[in-house]
Design a protein around this motif. Sequence first.
Motif, PDB file in Angstrom:
ATOM      1  N   ARG A 188       1.056  -1.370  -0.039  1.00 59.38           N
ATOM      2  CA  ARG A 188       0.007   0.049   0.094  1.00 59.38           C
ATOM      3  C   ARG A 188       1.103   1.191   0.005  1.00 59.38           C
ATOM      4  O   ARG A 188       1.566   1.550   1.031  1.00 59.38           O
ATOM      5  N   SER A 189       0.774   2.006  -0.934  1.00 61.78           N
ATOM      6  CA  SER A 189       1.713   3.471  -0.964  1.00 61.78           C
ATOM      7  C   SER A 189       1.043   4.265  -0.214  1.00 61.78           C
ATOM      8  O   SER A 189       0.091   4.368   0.437  1.00 61.78           O
ATOM      9  N   ALA A 190       1.987   5.220   0.256  1.00 67.80           N
ATOM     10  CA  ALA A 190       1.604   6.476   1.111  1.00 67.80           C
ATOM     11  C   ALA A 190       0.618   7.254   0.662  1.00 67.80           C
ATOM     12  O   ALA A 190       0.667   7.324  -0.630  1.00 67.80           O
ATOM     13  N   TRP A 191      -0.182   7.702   1.143  1.00 66.56           N
ATOM     14  CA  TRP A 191      -1.150   8.861   0.871  1.00 66.56           C
ATOM     15  C   TRP A 191      -0.442  10.064   0.073  1.00 66.56           C
ATOM     16  O   TRP A 191       0.344  10.514   0.953  1.00 66.56           O
ATOM     17  N   ASN A 192      -0.929  10.453  -1.075  1.00 67.04           N
ATOM     18  CA  ASN A 192      -0.377  11.717  -1.511  1.00 67.04           C
ATOM     19  C   ASN A 192      -1.456  12.727  -1.623  1.00 67.04           C
ATOM     20  O   ASN A 192      -2.627  12.456  -1.707  1.00 67.04           O
ATOM     21  N   ILE A 193      -0.812  14.010  -1.339  1.00 66.53           N
ATOM     22  CA  ILE A 193      -1.768  15.337  -1.488  1.00 66.53           C
ATOM     23  C   ILE A 193      -1.126  16.157  -2.458  1.00 66.53           C
ATOM     24  O   ILE A 193      -0.055  16.469  -2.487  1.00 66.53           O
ATOM     25  N   ARG A 194      -2.050  16.820  -3.252  1.00 70.69           N
ATOM     26  CA  ARG A 194      -1.599  17.900  -4.082  1.00 70.69           C
ATOM     27  C   ARG A 194      -2.507  18.912  -4.146  1.00 70.69           C
ATOM     28  O   ARG A 194      -3.889  18.220  -4.622  1.00 70.69           O
ATOM     29  N   ASP A 195      -2.589  20.306  -4.272  1.00 72.17           N
ATOM     30  CA  ASP A 195      -3.724  21.114  -4.806  1.00 72.17           C
ATOM     31  C   ASP A 195      -3.196  21.346  -6.296  1.00 72.17           C
ATOM     32  O   ASP A 195      -2.334  21.853  -6.775  1.00 72.17           O
ATOM     33  N   LEU A 196      -4.376  21.093  -7.274  1.00 68.00           N
ATOM     34  CA  LEU A 196      -4.094  21.278  -8.681  1.00 68.00           C
ATOM     35  C   LEU A 196      -4.857  22.220  -9.171  1.00 68.00           C
ATOM     36  O   LEU A 196      -5.949  22.809  -8.789  1.00 68.00           O
ATOM     37  N   PRO A 197      -4.250  23.056 -10.328  1.00 67.48           N
ATOM     38  CA  PRO A 197      -4.777  24.243 -10.711  1.00 67.48           C
ATOM     39  C   PRO A 197      -5.861  24.124 -11.889  1.00 67.48           C
ATOM     40  O   PRO A 197      -5.684  24.818 -12.744  1.00 67.48           O
ATOM     41  N   TYR A 198      -6.710  23.396 -11.469  1.00 73.54           N
ATOM     42  CA  TYR A 198      -7.991  23.322 -12.415  1.00 73.54           C
ATOM     43  C   TYR A 198      -9.153  22.816 -11.628  1.00 73.54           C
ATOM     44  O   TYR A 198      -9.100  22.345 -10.487  1.00 73.54           O
ATOM     45  N   GLY A 199     -10.329  22.844 -11.927  1.00 76.88           N
ATOM     46  CA  GLY A 199     -11.639  22.704 -11.219  1.00 76.88           C
ATOM     47  C   GLY A 199     -11.920  21.404 -11.190  1.00 76.88           C
ATOM     48  O   GLY A 199     -11.513  20.352 -11.651  1.00 76.88           O
ATOM     49  N   TRP A 200     -12.868  21.046 -10.044  1.00 79.89           N
ATOM     50  CA  TRP A 200     -13.223  19.598  -9.612  1.00 79.89           C
ATOM     51  C   TRP A 200     -13.715  18.821 -10.881  1.00 79.89           C
ATOM     52  O   TRP A 200     -13.370  17.684 -10.959  1.00 79.89           O
ATOM     53  N   ASP A 201     -14.592  19.255 -11.591  1.00 79.61           N
ATOM     54  CA  ASP A 201     -15.327  18.845 -12.749  1.00 79.61           C
ATOM     55  C   ASP A 201     -14.120  18.247 -13.760  1.00 79.61           C
ATOM     56  O   ASP A 201     -14.230  17.163 -14.408  1.00 79.61           O
ATOM     57  N   TYR A 202     -13.042  19.228 -13.901  1.00 84.14           N
ATOM     58  CA  TYR A 202     -12.369  18.727 -15.042  1.00 84.14           C
ATOM     59  C   TYR A 202     -11.269  17.640 -14.478  1.00 84.14           C
ATOM     60  O   TYR A 202     -10.672  16.776 -15.288  1.00 84.14           O
ATOM     61  N   PHE A 203     -11.273  17.783 -13.070  1.00 80.23           N
ATOM     62  CA  PHE A 203     -10.050  16.629 -12.471  1.00 80.23           C
ATOM     63  C   PHE A 203     -11.166  15.110 -12.675  1.00 80.23           C
ATOM     64  O   PHE A 203     -10.510  14.175 -12.928  1.00 80.23           O
ATOM     65  N   ILE A 204     -12.168  15.111 -12.248  1.00 76.96           N
ATOM     66  CA  ILE A 204     -13.135  13.953 -12.568  1.00 76.96           C
ATOM     67  C   ILE A 204     -13.415  13.587 -13.898  1.00 76.96           C
ATOM     68  O   ILE A 204     -12.939  12.394 -14.203  1.00 76.96           O
ATOM     69  N   GLU A 205     -13.333  14.396 -14.795  1.00 79.17           N
ATOM     70  CA  GLU A 205     -13.577  14.357 -16.226  1.00 79.17           C
ATOM     71  C   GLU A 205     -12.303  13.343 -16.746  1.00 79.17           C
ATOM     72  O   GLU A 205     -12.322  12.576 -17.454  1.00 79.17           O
ATOM     73  N   ASN A 206     -11.009  13.961 -16.198  1.00 78.07           N
ATOM     74  CA  ASN A 206      -9.763  13.611 -16.598  1.00 78.07           C
ATOM     75  C   ASN A 206      -9.384  11.990 -16.302  1.00 78.07           C
ATOM     76  O   ASN A 206      -9.028  11.076 -16.844  1.00 78.07           O
ATOM     77  N   ILE A 207      -9.796  11.737 -14.968  1.00 76.60           N
ATOM     78  CA  ILE A 207      -9.789  10.251 -14.373  1.00 76.60           C
ATOM     79  C   ILE A 207     -10.811   9.373 -15.212  1.00 76.60           C
ATOM     80  O   ILE A 207     -10.667   8.199 -15.188  1.00 76.60           O
ATOM     81  N   ALA A 208     -11.890   9.911 -15.457  1.00 82.09           N
ATOM     82  CA  ALA A 208     -12.900   9.167 -16.136  1.00 82.09           C
ATOM     83  C   ALA A 208     -12.444   8.818 -17.831  1.00 82.09           C
ATOM     84  O   ALA A 208     -13.339   8.076 -18.504  1.00 82.09           O
ATOM     85  N   ASP A 209     -11.428   9.248 -18.131  1.00 83.71           N
ATOM     86  CA  ASP A 209     -11.078   9.185 -19.599  1.00 83.71           C
ATOM     87  C   ASP A 209      -9.884   8.082 -19.825  1.00 83.71           C
ATOM     88  O   ASP A 209      -8.677   8.756 -19.678  1.00 83.71           O
TER      89      ASP A 209
END
Length: 502
Positions: A175-196
């Motif tokens: 199990r890898s360690a939890w990672n955290i990062r603030d990304l310079p784009y909105g929530w819907d574009y984050f989800i859309e990206n992972i859904a692709d």
Amino acid sequence: MSDNMTSQSAVNIESTKVNETEEKFQWTKQWYPVAIGECLDPSKPQPIELLGKNFVLWRDKQGKWNCFEDLCPHRLVRLSEGRVESDGTLLCAYHAWRFNSVGKCVSMPQSKDEETEARNCASSRSCVTVYPLQERQGLLWLWPESGSQALIESKLKEPRVIPELEETPERIVNRSAWNIRDLPYGWDYFIENIADPAHVPVSHHNIMGSRYKDANYFDMVSVRKLSTQEGFSFETKPTPPDIETLINDFQPPCLMRVYSVDKSGCKYILTLYGVPIRPGWTRLIGNQIFVKNEKGEVPKKGLGFFALPMPIWLTHILSSMLLHQDSVFLHYQEKLMAQSPQEKWLAKVYTPNPSDKMVITFRQWWEKRAGGEIPWDKNCNQQLPPPEQDKRKLFDVWNTHTKDCYSCQKALKNINRLSLAAYLVSIVCVSWGIIADVRYIAFKAIQLSVSPEMFSSVLSWVPPQSFWLAVIGAALFALTGYLLKKLTRLFYVYEFEHFHND
């Protein structure tokens, strides 16, 4: 008929149709992961954002994390600028008001006497607004509503945790360690990206596939129908070689779970939480897990070197290699789409292939089930930030991670100390070599004055072995110091260009 309508027909997205009469998704009645417990400095209050609202996390004397509105009721300054005191209270650094874990003011130094102080502290107006918070699987989960009703509702709902860690922890092989990062784009574009999944071998070339060999046709087949509260999931068909099942599963408000099962029954799980912190920004919290099959066999494949056991800080800084491959795309994509908000998403894009089915489904859930926008706090600036003209700023690691990560801060200090120590040792080696050489020359000079015929050969004046050992040592320690210093750059910035990724 338009090209885009034709494309929808071509991919046969009947499963993406939604019932517009179903209840809307309630954004504030959810558990959100907002921080990683082991990455927070427990000795001081930690500011965080969620849905455009400012909160403060702090740990009391009992070791329990608490969440308040980041606002002192006295003069409305930020409590995150204060201190956690030795008595386990949170102190406002402006006038030294102190608050206990339930938000009650327990000390007001400016009061006339103890009786007046007790009366002032008893006033409900002296209390801080408290929010439900719980720690599960190493993450701090926040419920962004306060009050007695919120406390009841939050207890009736479970956060979107990783079920394998609850059900079969004995089968977790890595199990890898939890990672955290603030990304310079909105929530819907984050989800859309992972859904692709179609973008993965192309955008993440050389890390998660090859843009030249793996950008192939595939279909996305619905395996869990769209639901307002529970989301949806799709399976990739055909699956990559050696993979039996590959599924992308969206569970609102923020979980995108990508998991695969190989031919032997071993499971690989990529857990990605996208947390809407403020307009134009998303907080990513993620990790990956390898699960043995029932025979105890170990999975063979994963996310490359990111699956290797490594320190938490190294996991964090190396993640830039992956995250920054998408950042520029999504940052400018969001800003471009925002230029004509009245035009529907599906009318702007051209999605002719079945690989876009999950993205289309997400956009329909977003527009028809979730209101098409995040209900940001009324006091935040709800305008989308302008596009960043200096692209290099999109690769900032310090402000989006390091400055708030206790693990990386400690590692950075230690690496700087090691780098300085290596340079100092290198200087010592050089000094030692010079002294050894000078002493050798002096010794030879004395011998020369006694017996000149013994030193007619040039080789007689070659420095001694100790000199060369000192030179080699100095070079190695100087190189070590340089490489360590170069490593520290990853804590500040990591620039990436697809043009250079051959």
